[in-house]
Design a protein around this motif. Structure first.
Motif, PDB file in Angstrom:
ATOM      1  N   THR A   7      77.266 -76.698  45.924  1.00  0.00           N
ATOM      2  CA  THR A   7      78.072 -76.938  44.728  1.00  0.00           C
ATOM      3  C   THR A   7      77.142 -77.316  43.587  1.00  0.00           C
ATOM      4  OG1 THR A   7      78.375 -79.264  45.301  1.00  0.00           O
ATOM      5  CG2 THR A   7      80.100 -77.725  45.990  1.00  0.00           C
ATOM      6  N   ALA A   8      77.657 -77.155  42.370  1.00  0.00           N
ATOM      7  CA  ALA A   8      76.873 -77.512  41.189  1.00  0.00           C
ATOM      8  C   ALA A   8      77.819 -78.049  40.121  1.00  0.00           C
ATOM      9  CB  ALA A   8      76.126 -76.287  40.667  1.00  0.00           C
ATOM     10  N   GLY A   9      77.268 -78.811  39.209  1.00  0.00           N
ATOM     11  CA  GLY A   9      78.029 -79.320  38.076  1.00  0.00           C
ATOM     12  C   GLY A   9      77.883 -78.352  36.904  1.00  0.00           C
ATOM     13  N   THR A  52      67.723 -80.927  39.716  1.00  0.00           N
ATOM     14  CA  THR A  52      67.237 -82.253  39.308  1.00  0.00           C
ATOM     15  C   THR A  52      66.990 -83.177  40.493  1.00  0.00           C
ATOM     16  OG1 THR A  52      67.712 -84.179  37.904  1.00  0.00           O
ATOM     17  CG2 THR A  52      69.602 -83.147  38.967  1.00  0.00           C
ATOM     18  N   PHE A  72      70.450 -87.795  40.316  1.00  0.00           N
ATOM     19  CA  PHE A  72      71.902 -87.612  40.184  1.00  0.00           C
ATOM     20  C   PHE A  72      72.451 -88.583  39.135  1.00  0.00           C
ATOM     21  CE2 PHE A  72      76.353 -88.183  41.247  1.00  0.00           C
ATOM     22  CZ  PHE A  72      76.775 -86.880  41.497  1.00  0.00           C
ATOM     23  N   VAL A 103      74.053 -77.618  37.142  1.00  0.00           N
ATOM     24  CA  VAL A 103      73.037 -78.513  37.714  1.00  0.00           C
ATOM     25  C   VAL A 103      73.318 -78.761  39.194  1.00  0.00           C
ATOM     26  CG1 VAL A 103      74.345 -80.537  36.875  1.00  0.00           C
ATOM     27  CG2 VAL A 103      71.946 -80.822  37.525  1.00  0.00           C
ATOM     28  N   GLU A 104      72.259 -78.714  39.975  1.00  0.00           N
ATOM     29  CA  GLU A 104      72.332 -79.104  41.393  1.00  0.00           C
ATOM     30  C   GLU A 104      70.980 -79.724  41.754  1.00  0.00           C
ATOM     31  OE1 GLU A 104      69.617 -76.913  42.191  1.00  0.00           O
ATOM     32  OE2 GLU A 104      70.631 -76.290  44.031  1.00  0.00           O
ATOM     33  N   MET A 105      70.654 -79.839  43.030  1.00  0.00           N
ATOM     34  CA  MET A 105      69.481 -80.638  43.371  1.00  0.00           C
ATOM     35  C   MET A 105      68.532 -79.994  44.390  1.00  0.00           C
ATOM     36  SD  MET A 105      71.277 -84.418  43.355  1.00  0.00           S
ATOM     37  CE  MET A 105      69.782 -85.307  42.956  1.00  0.00           C
ATOM     38  N   SER A 117      81.830 -77.374  41.113  1.00  0.00           N
ATOM     39  CA  SER A 117      82.778 -78.341  41.677  1.00  0.00           C
ATOM     40  C   SER A 117      83.267 -79.338  40.634  1.00  0.00           C
ATOM     41  CB  SER A 117      82.110 -79.103  42.823  1.00  0.00           C
ATOM     42  OG  SER A 117      80.932 -79.734  42.354  1.00  0.00           O
ATOM     43  N   ASP A 118      82.477 -79.536  39.593  1.00  0.00           N
ATOM     44  CA  ASP A 118      82.836 -80.479  38.537  1.00  0.00           C
ATOM     45  C   ASP A 118      82.140 -80.000  37.265  1.00  0.00           C
ATOM     46  OD1 ASP A 118      80.566 -81.327  40.317  1.00  0.00           O
ATOM     47  OD2 ASP A 118      80.148 -82.656  38.629  1.00  0.00           O
ATOM     48  N   LEU A 177      80.216 -81.154  33.698  1.00  0.00           N
ATOM     49  CA  LEU A 177      79.616 -82.293  33.009  1.00  0.00           C
ATOM     50  C   LEU A 177      79.941 -82.319  31.520  1.00  0.00           C
ATOM     51  CD1 LEU A 177      78.084 -82.146  35.738  1.00  0.00           C
ATOM     52  CD2 LEU A 177      76.092 -83.003  34.538  1.00  0.00           C
TER      53      LEU A 177
HETATM   54  N1  HPA Z   1      74.592 -83.277  39.476  1.00  0.00           N
HETATM   55  C1  HPA Z   1      73.760 -82.906  40.443  1.00  0.00           C
HETATM   56  N2  HPA Z   1      74.139 -82.155  41.471  1.00  0.00           N
HETATM   57  C2  HPA Z   1      75.415 -81.778  41.535  1.00  0.00           C
HETATM   58  C3  HPA Z   1      76.338 -82.134  40.564  1.00  0.00           C
HETATM   59  C4  HPA Z   1      75.912 -82.933  39.475  1.00  0.00           C
HETATM   60  O1  HPA Z   1      76.677 -83.287  38.592  1.00  0.00           O
HETATM   61  N3  HPA Z   1      77.553 -81.614  40.913  1.00  0.00           N
HETATM   62  C5  HPA Z   1      77.340 -80.938  42.075  1.00  0.00           C
HETATM   63  N4  HPA Z   1      76.064 -81.043  42.455  1.00  0.00           N
END
Ligand code: HPA
Length: 236
Positions: A91-93, A157, A160, A179-181, A204-205, A207
């Motif tokens: 998932t990523a923001g 990144t 978080f 953004v993800e990690m 998933s969300d 920012l």
């Molecule tokens: N930041 C980092 N990783 C993520 C995010 C986020 O907001 N949402 C899903 N993975």
């Protein structure tokens, strides 16, 4: 033949490994999508399974969260278990107004704030990119499945909970989609060892807009992404 983080035999993994972050997701994929699935790793609860999808062998193993974690598993899978392709499914923001929750982002490139690349000592900035064949394959399958998939840059990144509240806006100004990690370190590890990688993320969300998904929506979107990744996996 165990490695420090994977207790499996050579041949236990298929040439393609799908990598969700969460071990429970790895188990969910194995139980719901794979035939003849068997557990091949469980060191630190990082569940790895190998089974069959449409009659072809494929593996799924969790990466854990963050670049140190995914890079350990990618290094060992590529170098000791003859894995050729790692497809991250995460998932990523969202960070861009044209990208909405539940959309899919295919990470063509992965910018990062991580120091991971410093080990290579190139004296410049290495650009972590996806394997083009996997990227094109994923895009084509997404179109056939009528899924909304964006192709572009993402931001991997290390942080978080960032103390600097302006980072999202700055990366967004440069056209970064989400953004993800994990993706940047995965791409660098693949490049270093002449292997292939792609990160497929569902948003998933968000920012910027603050939108977020319900648990049920996340599950449906996740299922679509898994079908895409499994189809891609067995073609490679
Ligand atoms: N930041 C980092 N990783 C993520 C995010 C986020 O907001 N949402 C899903 N993975």
């Amino acid at each position: 033949m165990a490695t420090p983080h994977i207790a499996a035999e050579k041949g236990d993994f298929a040439r393609t490994v799908l990598m969700p972050g969460d071990p429970l997701r790895a188990r969910f994929i194995a139980e719901n999508f794979l035939g003849e699935a068997r557990l091949v790793n469980n060191v630190r609860g990082i569940q790895g399974y190998t089974g069959k999808y449409c009659g072809k062998e494929i593996s799924v193993m969790a990466s854990g969260m963050g670049m140190p974690s995914i890079s350990i598993y990618a290094y060992e899978l590529y170098n000791f278990f003859d894995v050729e392709n790692i497809i991250r499914v995460g998932t990523a923001g969202g960070m861009n107004k044209n990208v909405h929750i539940r959309d899919i982002v295919l990470a063509q490139g992965a910018c990062t704030d991580s120091g991971f690349a410093s080990q290579f000592g190139v004296g410049g900035t290495f650009c972590p990119i996806a394997d083009f064949g996997l990227l094109k394959g994923a895009f084509d399958i997404a179109q056939q499945m009528k899924l909304k998939a964006h192709v572009g840059n993402i931001y991997s990144t290390d942080v978080f909970y960032n103390d600097d509240k302006n980072t999202t806006e700055k990366w967004s100004r440069l056209g970064v989609l989400a953004v993800e990690m994990e993706a940047a370190a995965l791409y660098m590890t693949a490049s270093r060892f002449g292997k292939k990688a792609l990160a497929i993320c569902t948003v998933s969300d968000h920012l910027i807009t603050g939108e977020s998904t319900s648990a049920e929506e996340r599950q449906t979107t996740f299922t679509d992404m898994m079908k895409l990744a499994l189809e891609l996996g067995i073609r490679n």
